[in-house]
Design an enzyme around this catalytic site. Structure first.
Site, PDB file in Angstrom:
ATOM      1  N   ASP A 197      13.800  20.174  12.921  1.00  0.00           N
ATOM      2  CA  ASP A 197      14.049  21.209  13.793  1.00  0.00           C
ATOM      3  C   ASP A 197      12.837  21.962  14.525  1.00  0.00           C
ATOM      4  O   ASP A 197      11.937  21.743  13.883  1.00  0.00           O
ATOM      5  CB  ASP A 197      14.873  22.343  13.265  1.00  0.00           C
ATOM      6  CG  ASP A 197      16.472  22.006  12.932  1.00  0.00           C
ATOM      7  OD1 ASP A 197      16.864  20.735  13.078  1.00  0.00           O
ATOM      8  OD2 ASP A 197      17.192  22.844  12.509  1.00  0.00           O
TER       9      ASP A 197
ATOM     10  N   HIS B 282      11.400  20.908   9.136  1.00  0.00           N
ATOM     11  CA  HIS B 282      10.694  21.378  10.453  1.00  0.00           C
ATOM     12  C   HIS B 282       9.623  20.741  10.706  1.00  0.00           C
ATOM     13  O   HIS B 282       8.724  20.857   9.710  1.00  0.00           O
ATOM     14  CB  HIS B 282      10.687  22.932  10.371  1.00  0.00           C
ATOM     15  CG  HIS B 282      12.024  23.736  10.099  1.00  0.00           C
ATOM     16  ND1 HIS B 282      12.438  23.934   8.880  1.00  0.00           N
ATOM     17  CD2 HIS B 282      12.668  24.404  11.000  1.00  0.00           C
ATOM     18  CE1 HIS B 282      13.670  24.493   9.079  1.00  0.00           C
ATOM     19  NE2 HIS B 282      13.945  25.105  10.437  1.00  0.00           N
TER      20      HIS B 282
HETATM   21 ZN   LIG Z   1      15.230  26.358  14.282  1.00  0.00          ZN
END
Ligand SMILES: [Zn+2]
Length: 241
Positions: A56, A202
């Site tokens: 993400d 991430h």
């Molecule tokens: Zn996010």
């Protein structure tokens, strides 16, 4: 006949409660145990024998290329949930993610928290981000993961209107925390990692600086665990097929 002021106030109060329940009620799916038990598809529970790897918050020219290199070296493809705003700021990098065999999905236009109901805002945000991904990569996105994993009623409607399926995760590395290391990220994922699961990491930072290095460093051990269990690691587009 006009309603008495108290009745009007009561109805207005009830309408507000119903509106807030419609806004915040679905967000309860943020709770991982509730999601896995009651909403397995939303939790990204796919076919046994496969684990979906997802990232993400990118793309980020300072870190995303290193993730692409690491995934090449490991022979693994993944799904990148990008922010529309960042994708448009780094169009070549966004295209590169797709050109190197990965899937690009929608994380929203900006990374905001949905404090108040705003269906129109949500629809504009998701539609704009989905259009950016389509234009930049030449492939229509299929998945939507809301920022912070908070799937409000408005965001759910916005995803449906944009033709996107919401997918959260079943295991995460808490790689955004200040003390995160490759070892801690790997251990945290391992607690919830199971056949058919979806892993959240991430490929950039939103809080503590440099934490993406912890996620990057955890990749070899994570992939090794999956392979040792006989699971294939890949993008969401292969997770249910
Ligand atoms: Zn996010």
């Amino acid at each position: 006949m006009r309603a008495a002021p108290r009745t009007t106030a009561l109805l207005a109060g009830l309408a507000a409660i119903v509106s807030l329940a419609g806004h915040a009620g679905p967000a309860a799916t943020w709770l991982p145990w509730l999601r896995r038990a009651w909403f397995p598809s939303l939790a990204g529970i796919g076919r046994p024998g496969h684990v979906a790897l997802t990232f993400d918050d990118g793309p980020d020219p300072a870190s995303t290329p290193l993730f692409l290199d690491a995934l090449d070296a490991l022979g693994v493809r993944a799904t990148f949930f990008v922010l529309g705003e960042s994708a448009c700021r780094h169009p070549r990098l966004t295209r590169q993610i797709r050109d190197r065999g990965h899937e690009v999905a929608v994380h929203g236009w900006t990374h905001d928290r949905p404090w108040v109901p705003g269906v129109r805002h949500d629809m504009r945000d998701v539609r704009r981000a989905a259009a950016a991904v389509s234009d930049l990569t030449g492939a229509a996105p299929r998945w939507y993961r809301p920022p912070y994993g908070i799937l409000t009623g408005g965001r759910r409607v916005a995803a449906a209107r944009a033709g996107l399926k919401p997918v959260l995760w079943s295991a995460w590395g808490q790689d955004w925390t200040a003390g995160a290391t490759a070892a801690s990220v790997h251990a945290t994922i391992a607690r919830d990692l199971a056949a058919g699961g979806t892993v959240l990491l991430h490929d950039t930072d939103r809080s503590a600086r440099g934490r993406w290095q912890a996620a990057l460093g955890a990749l070899p051990a994570l992939i090794g665990d999956c392979q040792a269990s006989g699971w294939t690691v890949g993008p969401l587009e292969e997770h249910w097929s």
